[in-house]
Design a protein around this motif. Structure first.
Motif, PDB file in Angstrom:
ATOM      1  N   UNK A  56       0.803  -1.229   0.000  1.00  0.00           N
ATOM      2  CA  UNK A  56       0.000   0.000   0.000  1.00  0.00           C
ATOM      3  C   UNK A  56       0.836   1.278   0.000  1.00  0.00           C
ATOM      4  N   UNK A  57       2.031   1.186  -0.545  1.00  0.00           N
ATOM      5  CA  UNK A  57       2.858   2.381  -0.733  1.00  0.00           C
ATOM      6  C   UNK A  57       2.612   2.851  -2.167  1.00  0.00           C
ATOM      7  N   UNK A  58       1.416   3.394  -2.379  1.00  0.00           N
ATOM      8  CA  UNK A  58       0.939   3.695  -3.720  1.00  0.00           C
ATOM      9  C   UNK A  58       1.728   4.799  -4.422  1.00  0.00           C
ATOM     10  N   UNK A  59       2.201   5.766  -3.683  1.00  0.00           N
ATOM     11  CA  UNK A  59       2.950   6.860  -4.301  1.00  0.00           C
ATOM     12  C   UNK A  59       4.274   6.353  -4.867  1.00  0.00           C
ATOM     13  N   UNK A  60       5.022   5.598  -4.064  1.00  0.00           N
ATOM     14  CA  UNK A  60       6.288   5.047  -4.562  1.00  0.00           C
ATOM     15  C   UNK A  60       6.042   4.056  -5.692  1.00  0.00           C
ATOM     16  N   UNK A  74       3.332  -0.420 -23.797  1.00  0.00           N
ATOM     17  CA  UNK A  74       2.173  -1.138 -24.328  1.00  0.00           C
ATOM     18  C   UNK A  74       1.778  -2.364 -23.513  1.00  0.00           C
ATOM     19  N   UNK A  75       2.246  -2.454 -22.284  1.00  0.00           N
ATOM     20  CA  UNK A  75       1.870  -3.552 -21.403  1.00  0.00           C
ATOM     21  C   UNK A  75       0.618  -3.146 -20.621  1.00  0.00           C
ATOM     22  N   UNK A  76      -0.495  -3.714 -20.981  1.00  0.00           N
ATOM     23  CA  UNK A  76      -1.772  -3.325 -20.369  1.00  0.00           C
ATOM     24  C   UNK A  76      -1.784  -3.561 -18.864  1.00  0.00           C
ATOM     25  N   UNK A  77      -1.286  -4.710 -18.416  1.00  0.00           N
ATOM     26  CA  UNK A  77      -1.317  -4.986 -16.980  1.00  0.00           C
ATOM     27  C   UNK A  77      -0.471  -3.993 -16.195  1.00  0.00           C
ATOM     28  N   UNK A  78       0.646  -3.584 -16.753  1.00  0.00           N
ATOM     29  CA  UNK A  78       1.501  -2.574 -16.127  1.00  0.00           C
ATOM     30  C   UNK A  78       0.781  -1.232 -16.059  1.00  0.00           C
ATOM     31  N   UNK A  79       0.196  -0.819 -17.175  1.00  0.00           N
ATOM     32  CA  UNK A  79      -0.516   0.467 -17.213  1.00  0.00           C
ATOM     33  C   UNK A  79      -1.730   0.462 -16.296  1.00  0.00           C
ATOM     34  N   UNK A  80      -2.383  -0.678 -16.180  1.00  0.00           N
ATOM     35  CA  UNK A  80      -3.535  -0.784 -15.288  1.00  0.00           C
ATOM     36  C   UNK A  80      -3.110  -0.688 -13.828  1.00  0.00           C
ATOM     37  N   UNK A  81      -1.995  -1.314 -13.480  1.00  0.00           N
ATOM     38  CA  UNK A  81      -1.507  -1.191 -12.101  1.00  0.00           C
ATOM     39  C   UNK A  81      -1.061   0.239 -11.819  1.00  0.00           C
ATOM     40  N   UNK A  82      -0.468   0.895 -12.811  1.00  0.00           N
ATOM     41  CA  UNK A  82      -0.094   2.305 -12.656  1.00  0.00           C
ATOM     42  C   UNK A  82      -1.341   3.149 -12.399  1.00  0.00           C
ATOM     43  N   UNK A  83      -2.390   2.920 -13.165  1.00  0.00           N
ATOM     44  CA  UNK A  83      -3.640   3.661 -12.963  1.00  0.00           C
ATOM     45  C   UNK A  83      -4.216   3.405 -11.568  1.00  0.00           C
ATOM     46  N   UNK A  84      -4.141   2.157 -11.114  1.00  0.00           N
ATOM     47  CA  UNK A  84      -4.624   1.825  -9.773  1.00  0.00           C
ATOM     48  C   UNK A  84      -3.791   2.526  -8.700  1.00  0.00           C
ATOM     49  N   UNK A  85      -2.486   2.568  -8.903  1.00  0.00           N
ATOM     50  CA  UNK A  85      -1.614   3.256  -7.935  1.00  0.00           C
ATOM     51  C   UNK A  85      -1.949   4.746  -7.900  1.00  0.00           C
ATOM     52  N   UNK A  86      -2.169   5.329  -9.070  1.00  0.00           N
ATOM     53  CA  UNK A  86      -2.576   6.741  -9.113  1.00  0.00           C
ATOM     54  C   UNK A  86      -3.913   6.932  -8.390  1.00  0.00           C
ATOM     55  N   UNK A  87      -4.865   6.050  -8.648  1.00  0.00           N
ATOM     56  CA  UNK A  87      -6.180   6.147  -8.023  1.00  0.00           C
ATOM     57  C   UNK A  87      -6.067   6.081  -6.498  1.00  0.00           C
ATOM     58  N   UNK A  88      -5.334   5.094  -6.008  1.00  0.00           N
ATOM     59  CA  UNK A  88      -5.225   4.904  -4.561  1.00  0.00           C
ATOM     60  C   UNK A  88      -4.399   5.993  -3.881  1.00  0.00           C
ATOM     61  N   UNK A  89      -3.551   6.677  -4.639  1.00  0.00           N
ATOM     62  CA  UNK A  89      -2.772   7.770  -4.050  1.00  0.00           C
ATOM     63  C   UNK A  89      -3.416   9.126  -4.345  1.00  0.00           C
ATOM     64  N   UNK A  90      -4.672   9.093  -4.782  1.00  0.00           N
ATOM     65  CA  UNK A  90      -5.472  10.300  -5.044  1.00  0.00           C
ATOM     66  C   UNK A  90      -4.886  11.190  -6.125  1.00  0.00           C
ATOM     67  N   UNK A  91      -4.169  10.614  -7.066  1.00  0.00           N
ATOM     68  CA  UNK A  91      -3.688  11.340  -8.244  1.00  0.00           C
ATOM     69  C   UNK A  91      -4.690  11.054  -9.366  1.00  0.00           C
ATOM     70  N   UNK A  92      -5.895  11.573  -9.176  1.00  0.00           N
ATOM     71  CA  UNK A  92      -7.020  11.183 -10.013  1.00  0.00           C
ATOM     72  C   UNK A  92      -6.901  11.651 -11.460  1.00  0.00           C
ATOM     73  N   UNK A  93      -6.314  12.800 -11.688  1.00  0.00           N
ATOM     74  CA  UNK A  93      -6.114  13.273 -13.058  1.00  0.00           C
ATOM     75  C   UNK A  93      -5.190  12.343 -13.836  1.00  0.00           C
ATOM     76  N   UNK A  94      -4.114  11.912 -13.175  1.00  0.00           N
ATOM     77  CA  UNK A  94      -3.182  10.974 -13.803  1.00  0.00           C
ATOM     78  C   UNK A  94      -3.839   9.616 -14.016  1.00  0.00           C
ATOM     79  N   UNK A  95      -4.643   9.182 -13.041  1.00  0.00           N
ATOM     80  CA  UNK A  95      -5.349   7.902 -13.174  1.00  0.00           C
ATOM     81  C   UNK A  95      -6.301   7.955 -14.368  1.00  0.00           C
ATOM     82  N   UNK A  96      -7.040   9.044 -14.472  1.00  0.00           N
ATOM     83  CA  UNK A  96      -7.984   9.192 -15.583  1.00  0.00           C
ATOM     84  C   UNK A  96      -7.261   9.160 -16.921  1.00  0.00           C
TER      85      UNK A  96
END
Length: 146
Positions: A56-60, A74-96
């Motif tokens: 749960x160290x989402x920012x790092x 182009x790795x979907x699973x990587x990009x999806x985990x990045x989006x989840x990390x952004x979401x959980x660290x409240x970086x919602x613009x980046x997640x979107x």
């Protein structure tokens, strides 16, 4: 209790959490501690990022995943985990932004639609979120009449 020994270095070997626990990614970096010529690969970074996310160290995790995504975009699973990390660290613009790239690239990625809808809701944009959530439900088999 203050941890007087909270040391942070570039290897992460000596990193500790605020409660004094060892950082989750410590064991992923220790294997190469004495190899001066070692250069961390995208796979190594991916492994460390997963450990950080799980702890749960989402920012790092997001910082590390963004680095890896720059190397292998182009790795979907990587990009999806990045989006989840952004979401959980409240970086919602980046997640979107990350999620929009994913759904453009892979329009049937169920979880990306769901997370994009949740991200838009969390930003106070429920009208924009509704179609994404309906699509996610349809892809997940929840709405038979869609």
């Amino acid at each position: 209790m203050n941890n007087e020994f909270s040391v942070h270095d570039s290897t992460g070997f000596n990193s500790y959490q605020p409660g004094g626990e060892v950082a989750a990614d410590r064991w992923a970096t220790v294997r190469h501690l004495f190899d001066a010529d070692y250069v961390e690969t995208p796979a190594d970074k991916w492994e460390r990022a997963q450990l950080l996310f799980e702890s749960r160290d989402y920012i790092k995790a997001a910082e590390l995943l963004a680095s890896v995504a720059g190397e292998v975009p182009f790795q979907t699973d990587l990009c999806l985990l990045l989006a989840r990390a952004y979401y959980h660290s409240a970086q919602l613009g980046k997640a979107e932004a990350q999620l929009r790239v994913i759904v453009d690239r892979d329009p049937v990625e169920h979880y990306a639609h769901l997370l994009l809808g949740r991200t838009l809701e969390r930003q106070g944009r429920p009208e924009e979120a509704a179609p994404w959530l309906r699509l996610a439900a349809a892809f997940g088999g929840e709405l038979a009449d869609v």
